[in-house]
Structure formats: C-alpha cells, structure tokens
Design an enzyme around this catalytic site. Structure first.
Site, PDB file in Angstrom:
ATOM      1  N   CYS A  94      43.081  37.496  44.534  1.00  0.00           N
ATOM      2  CA  CYS A  94      42.299  38.390  43.825  1.00  0.00           C
ATOM      3  C   CYS A  94      43.137  39.304  43.083  1.00  0.00           C
ATOM      4  CB  CYS A  94      41.585  39.101  45.088  1.00  0.00           C
ATOM      5  SG  CYS A  94      40.650  40.573  44.488  1.00  0.00           S
ATOM      6  N   ASP A 118      36.354  43.108  35.288  1.00  0.00           N
ATOM      7  CA  ASP A 118      36.543  42.961  36.398  1.00  0.00           C
ATOM      8  C   ASP A 118      35.500  43.669  37.409  1.00  0.00           C
ATOM      9  OD1 ASP A 118      37.965  42.106  38.837  1.00  0.00           O
ATOM     10  OD2 ASP A 118      38.448  44.029  38.934  1.00  0.00           O
ATOM     11  N   SER A 119      35.231  43.271  38.255  1.00  0.00           N
ATOM     12  CA  SER A 119      34.586  44.027  39.159  1.00  0.00           C
ATOM     13  C   SER A 119      34.743  45.638  39.431  1.00  0.00           C
ATOM     14  CB  SER A 119      34.271  43.435  40.708  1.00  0.00           C
ATOM     15  OG  SER A 119      35.470  43.454  41.326  1.00  0.00           O
ATOM     16  N   CYS A 151      38.926  38.581  37.142  1.00  0.00           N
ATOM     17  CA  CYS A 151      38.432  38.661  38.204  1.00  0.00           C
ATOM     18  C   CYS A 151      38.387  37.133  39.067  1.00  0.00           C
ATOM     19  CB  CYS A 151      36.709  39.342  38.464  1.00  0.00           C
ATOM     20  SG  CYS A 151      35.901  39.349  40.056  1.00  0.00           S
ATOM     21  N   GLU A 207      39.749  49.953  45.909  1.00  0.00           N
ATOM     22  CA  GLU A 207      38.976  50.855  45.042  1.00  0.00           C
ATOM     23  C   GLU A 207      38.841  52.294  45.401  1.00  0.00           C
ATOM     24  OE1 GLU A 207      36.780  49.989  42.249  1.00  0.00           O
ATOM     25  OE2 GLU A 207      37.697  47.976  42.232  1.00  0.00           O
ATOM     26  N   HIS A 212      42.898  42.470  42.599  1.00  0.00           N
ATOM     27  CA  HIS A 212      43.200  43.747  43.170  1.00  0.00           C
ATOM     28  C   HIS A 212      44.465  43.731  43.977  1.00  0.00           C
ATOM     29  CE1 HIS A 212      38.788  44.549  42.328  1.00  0.00           C
ATOM     30  NE2 HIS A 212      39.025  45.654  42.638  1.00  0.00           N
TER      31      HIS A 212
END
Length: 284
Positions: free
Chosen positions: A205, A23-24, A86, A173, A207
């Site tokens: 997403c 993932d990012s 992602c 993040e 996240h």
C-alpha cells in the site's frame, strides 16, 4: 454531489503536458515524490480522495466508481497520462479505467510480488533468506482477484504470507506516524509475519512507506522491507517518453483533496518537507 456509477467520458484535455495522479488519500504522495525524482520538471496534478478514504474497507463497486470519477476529473483538467497511486484502486478499478479510456496511458500500483520473490530468492542463495515473503496490504487488496493472480503467477516455490492491515491507513491519514498507538498496531500486524519467519516483506500500500521506519522496527533488522514507488515512477517515465508528440513540461505541482485542504497541506509540508506546497479543496 452525484453518485452515478457511470460518469460521462471526460472532455478532451485542453492543457497538454500534465501527469494526473490520484490516491484514496495521502499514501500516493510517496509515488508523487518518486515521480518528481524520476521526472524533474514535469507538471504533476495530484488528487487525494480524502473525503472517501480509506478505500480498504470499501466494496469493489465503490472503489471503481470513485476511480472513474477521479480519472475523468484529472483528464478534464489536462492530464494526458494517469498514475493510479493506490494499490487498492489498482486492484479493483484499473481494468475498468483502461476499458473506459483505451487510448489513455495508465500506470497502476500493484504489490510487487515478482521483485519480492526475486529479493527473497537472492537472500536464500546468499544463505540469508528462507524463501518466505510477507505482504502488508489493505483488506480489499488482498481480497482482490488481481492480487491473487499476482501471487499465483509469480510466487511459485515461495511461501507468501498475506497480512491485512485494517486501521493502519486511518492512523497514517491522521498524521500518526510515530505514536504509541501506531507502534502498538504495527506490533500486532507484524507478529504473524515474525512468527512465519519471513525474510522479505513487501509494503503493498502506498501509505505504508510513510511509516517505513516504525515498520522495520516492528519486523526486526533481519527482515528486508520493500516498496515499489520507484518502479511505478520508472514505468510512468517510460510511457511519458513514448507520447506521439513531445509535450511541454513545466515546474509545477498542483495538489488537491476532496477532504480538508488545510489539513492535507499541513501533512504535505510537514511530512514530505515541501514547505511551499499549497493545496486546494475540490468536490468530485
């Protein structure tokens, strides 16, 4: 670090029995958690591309280049199945990944428009819905042709309100999962969906489930909030079981990041509660 857009094919995997996940950043940890639940005992290797996060504002070419590099690295380290944890990377790069490695089983993570539509229609039939769904996603995901195709194929008869969420991945993040800044941003992002009177909202997403509680609060109790991590893990488990040769499994979890390893490790330990988790820094 090389910036070539054409990484060479990865060598043959030397350590079978590993599922590679990338993932990012930290968002794909929600998918990793679902994989552990769905496939206990399977060796998992997770790479967070934190040094290049977030992917949302990046160009399609940049996202594809990073995805090819991470996929090649994971295969070099022994992965024989790949999970792109992602949404943004799936939207822009999964076709390139499958073209590059046609024999590699690859599971993408896409906004679940079809299940969201089904959930909304079920609420309509039960007099609790309006046939309107919202999708919270990155700017890049919403702009992608793959996302637009999902909407056009699966949302007939349903109104879809796509809400880009610039800045949300950045806060997650940084570990801001319950701060005034996060709540203020979620209020701004959810206001258009509340105004549209949606009955179902999809987290597009990986996240976003990390702030599912505050998101639900911002949307209100009448809105159904969906994620897709379980479906991704189920698909990975199905492909894993179809491997031509039974692959050995082991209780192992390998965590790596292209960013700050100590910060990433703290996030995993504190947010997911994996107190013994260790993380290493890499350059890819």
């Amino acid at each position: 670090m090389s910036t070539s857009s054409n990484p060479s094919p990865a060598p043959e995997a030397t350590t079978p029995g590993v599922i590679g996940v990338f993932d990012s950043g930290v968002g794909g940890l929600t998918v990793l958690r679902a994989l552990q639940t769905q496939m206990p005992g399977t060796a998992l290797h997770y790479v967070a591309d934190t040094a290049h996060a977030p992917y949302g504002p990046r160009s399609a070419d940049y996202i594809t280049e990073r995805s090819l590099r991470l996929a090649a690295y994971l295969q070099d380290q022994g992965a024989s199945l790949l999970v792109v944890a992602c949404n943004t990377a799936t939207a822009h790069a999964i076709a390139a990944l499958r073209q590059r490695w046609p024999d590699l089983p690859i599971v993408g993570t896409e906004p679940g428009i079809k299940p969201a539509v089904a959930a909304s229609l079920a609420r309509v039939n039960g007099s609790a819905g309006r046939g309107r769904i919202g999708v919270l996603a990155t700017v890049a995901t919403i702009a992608s042709a793959r996302y637009q195709d999902l909407v056009s194929r699966h949302a007939e008869g349903i109104e879809v309100f796509s809400q880009p969420c610039p800045g949300l991945v950045d806060l997650i993040e940084r570990g801001q999962l319950d701060t005034p800044e996060l709540h203020a941003l979620l209020e701004r992002l959810c206001q258009p969906l509340r105004d549209a009177r949606v009955d179902t909202v999809l987290m597009g997403c990986t996240h976003y489930p990390l702030v599912q509680g505050p998101l639900q609060q911002a949307l209100g109790p009448a809105v159904q909030l969906l994620n897709i991590e379980t479906a991704v893990a189920q698909r990975a488990a199905a492909l894993w079981s179809e491997q031509a040769k039974p692959l050995p499994t082991a209780h192992s979890l390998r965590l790596e990041t292209t960013g700050d390893a100590a910060q990433f490790q703290r996030f995993v330990q504190q947010v997911l509660g994996w107190s013994s988790a260790q993380a290493a820094g890499i350059q890819v």
